[in-house]
Write a protein that holds these residues in place. Sequence first.
Motif, PDB file in Angstrom:
ATOM      1  N   TYR A  30       0.852  -1.178   0.000  1.00  0.00           N
ATOM      2  CA  TYR A  30       0.000   0.000   0.000  1.00  0.00           C
ATOM      3  C   TYR A  30       0.895   1.238   0.000  1.00  0.00           C
ATOM      4  O   TYR A  30       1.874   1.313   0.731  1.00  0.00           O
ATOM      5  CB  TYR A  30      -0.913   0.004   1.227  1.00  0.00           C
ATOM      6  CG  TYR A  30      -2.121  -0.905   1.089  1.00  0.00           C
ATOM      7  CD1 TYR A  30      -2.056  -2.105   0.375  1.00  0.00           C
ATOM      8  CD2 TYR A  30      -3.325  -0.570   1.675  1.00  0.00           C
ATOM      9  CE1 TYR A  30      -3.159  -2.927   0.248  1.00  0.00           C
ATOM     10  CE2 TYR A  30      -4.443  -1.382   1.549  1.00  0.00           C
ATOM     11  CZ  TYR A  30      -4.351  -2.567   0.836  1.00  0.00           C
ATOM     12  OH  TYR A  30      -5.450  -3.382   0.696  1.00  0.00           O
ATOM     13  N   GLN A  31       0.546   2.223  -0.815  1.00  0.00           N
ATOM     14  CA  GLN A  31       1.376   3.402  -0.989  1.00  0.00           C
ATOM     15  C   GLN A  31       1.139   4.424   0.133  1.00  0.00           C
ATOM     16  O   GLN A  31       0.138   4.388   0.839  1.00  0.00           O
ATOM     17  CB  GLN A  31       1.096   4.032  -2.352  1.00  0.00           C
ATOM     18  CG  GLN A  31       1.276   3.070  -3.525  1.00  0.00           C
ATOM     19  CD  GLN A  31       2.683   2.521  -3.616  1.00  0.00           C
ATOM     20  OE1 GLN A  31       3.643   3.275  -3.748  1.00  0.00           O
ATOM     21  NE2 GLN A  31       2.824   1.201  -3.546  1.00  0.00           N
ATOM     22  N   VAL A  32       2.087   5.366   0.246  1.00  0.00           N
ATOM     23  CA  VAL A  32       2.077   6.298   1.376  1.00  0.00           C
ATOM     24  C   VAL A  32       1.009   7.382   1.244  1.00  0.00           C
ATOM     25  O   VAL A  32       0.707   8.080   2.210  1.00  0.00           O
ATOM     26  CB  VAL A  32       3.459   6.960   1.556  1.00  0.00           C
ATOM     27  CG1 VAL A  32       4.498   5.916   1.896  1.00  0.00           C
ATOM     28  CG2 VAL A  32       3.864   7.739   0.302  1.00  0.00           C
ATOM     29  N   GLY A  33       0.440   7.539   0.034  1.00  0.00           N
ATOM     30  CA  GLY A  33      -0.525   8.618  -0.153  1.00  0.00           C
ATOM     31  C   GLY A  33      -1.713   8.533   0.782  1.00  0.00           C
ATOM     32  O   GLY A  33      -2.154   9.550   1.323  1.00  0.00           O
TER      33      GLY A  33
ATOM     34  N   GLY B  71      -6.526   9.329  14.317  1.00  0.00           N
ATOM     35  CA  GLY B  71      -5.764   9.280  15.561  1.00  0.00           C
ATOM     36  C   GLY B  71      -4.728   8.183  15.670  1.00  0.00           C
ATOM     37  O   GLY B  71      -3.888   8.219  16.575  1.00  0.00           O
ATOM     38  N   LEU B  72      -4.751   7.194  14.775  1.00  0.00           N
ATOM     39  CA  LEU B  72      -3.746   6.138  14.852  1.00  0.00           C
ATOM     40  C   LEU B  72      -2.404   6.646  14.315  1.00  0.00           C
ATOM     41  O   LEU B  72      -2.356   7.542  13.465  1.00  0.00           O
ATOM     42  CB  LEU B  72      -4.177   4.926  14.028  1.00  0.00           C
ATOM     43  CG  LEU B  72      -5.448   4.183  14.456  1.00  0.00           C
ATOM     44  CD1 LEU B  72      -5.728   3.040  13.481  1.00  0.00           C
ATOM     45  CD2 LEU B  72      -5.322   3.665  15.873  1.00  0.00           C
ATOM     46  N   ASP B  73      -1.312   6.050  14.797  1.00  0.00           N
ATOM     47  CA  ASP B  73      -0.036   6.382  14.172  1.00  0.00           C
ATOM     48  C   ASP B  73       0.028   5.698  12.813  1.00  0.00           C
ATOM     49  O   ASP B  73      -0.790   4.841  12.478  1.00  0.00           O
ATOM     50  CB  ASP B  73       1.153   5.995  15.064  1.00  0.00           C
ATOM     51  CG  ASP B  73       1.254   4.491  15.333  1.00  0.00           C
ATOM     52  OD1 ASP B  73       1.029   3.693  14.400  1.00  0.00           O
ATOM     53  OD2 ASP B  73       1.567   4.111  16.480  1.00  0.00           O
TER      54      ASP B  73
ATOM     55  N   THR C  76      -1.430  -0.906   8.920  1.00  0.00           N
ATOM     56  CA  THR C  76      -1.659  -2.317   9.234  1.00  0.00           C
ATOM     57  C   THR C  76      -3.157  -2.608   9.322  1.00  0.00           C
ATOM     58  O   THR C  76      -3.647  -3.619   8.797  1.00  0.00           O
ATOM     59  CB  THR C  76      -0.974  -2.685  10.552  1.00  0.00           C
ATOM     60  OG1 THR C  76       0.440  -2.488  10.421  1.00  0.00           O
ATOM     61  CG2 THR C  76      -1.237  -4.139  10.918  1.00  0.00           C
ATOM     62  N   THR C  77      -3.887  -1.711   9.983  1.00  0.00           N
ATOM     63  CA  THR C  77      -5.336  -1.882  10.118  1.00  0.00           C
ATOM     64  C   THR C  77      -6.029  -1.808   8.768  1.00  0.00           C
ATOM     65  O   THR C  77      -6.887  -2.637   8.443  1.00  0.00           O
ATOM     66  CB  THR C  77      -5.905  -0.810  11.061  1.00  0.00           C
ATOM     67  OG1 THR C  77      -5.272  -0.912  12.341  1.00  0.00           O
ATOM     68  CG2 THR C  77      -7.412  -0.979  11.242  1.00  0.00           C
ATOM     69  N   LEU C  78      -5.663  -0.814   7.970  1.00  0.00           N
ATOM     70  CA  LEU C  78      -6.295  -0.629   6.665  1.00  0.00           C
ATOM     71  C   LEU C  78      -6.057  -1.840   5.769  1.00  0.00           C
ATOM     72  O   LEU C  78      -7.011  -2.410   5.213  1.00  0.00           O
ATOM     73  CB  LEU C  78      -5.739   0.627   5.997  1.00  0.00           C
ATOM     74  CG  LEU C  78      -6.269   0.914   4.585  1.00  0.00           C
ATOM     75  CD1 LEU C  78      -7.746   1.257   4.631  1.00  0.00           C
ATOM     76  CD2 LEU C  78      -5.470   2.040   3.923  1.00  0.00           C
TER      77      LEU C  78
END
Length: 246
Positions: A166-169, A215-217, A223-225
């Motif tokens: 997954y990309q950083v965008g 709010g997640l780092d 990881t969640t996504l």
Amino acid sequence: MSSFALWLRSLGFNVGWYVGSTVIAVAGAPILLLSQRAVVAWAKFWIGFVLAWLDFTCGLNHRVIGRENLPGGPVIIACKHQSSWETLAVTRLFPAIAIVLKRELLFIPIVGWAMARAGNIAVARGDGAAALRGLVRGARRAVAKRRSIVIFPEGTRVAVGAERPYQVGVAALYRHLNLPVVPVALNSGLFWGRRQWVKRPGTITMEILPPIAPGLDREAFMTTLRGRIEKATARLVEAGQGAGTK
């Protein structure tokens, strides 16, 4: 259904797609001079034609489940990307959106210009930090107009069963916009595969999953996504294969 019949039906779809799209584009070109709302309505009309023609010629339709998971107001919609189908369908299936897309698409005559006039967010691949800054600026402008952002986190179409980082965008949008991210899974690649001529009959399933709150780092968010999208996608693919892609 025989391979030849599938090929013939796919030929009918592609001929109708190109001819119909050309007619709609040329006839509707003056709409580019009108408001953004008019351009979006024109785009939805064109996409509606393509999806209806796809169903008529190839017997390929779709269903959307989980709409109750889509919050009101602007959100970031992070969609699995297996096929050209979702690049078309999201404009019809989600209200008031701006799609993150490759800047090269804007250079396509009439169609590309319509993508720009519709308020989508063009990003140049390979521009690194500059591309991310432009992505965030464009997204903020869209959100200010009460529009949601649609992004394909993998950055390109990925074949069923294949993996791509997954990309950083999507992480940049999550961090800077402070909006919920709504994961979306699908199994479109079973029916309209990446770079595949043949379209198979059946029903594409798109599933809207519960949103990820701000709010997640970054690591926890990514990881969640990825976990939610890939788990649901695997389930939808298995169900589609079990139903039989004819």
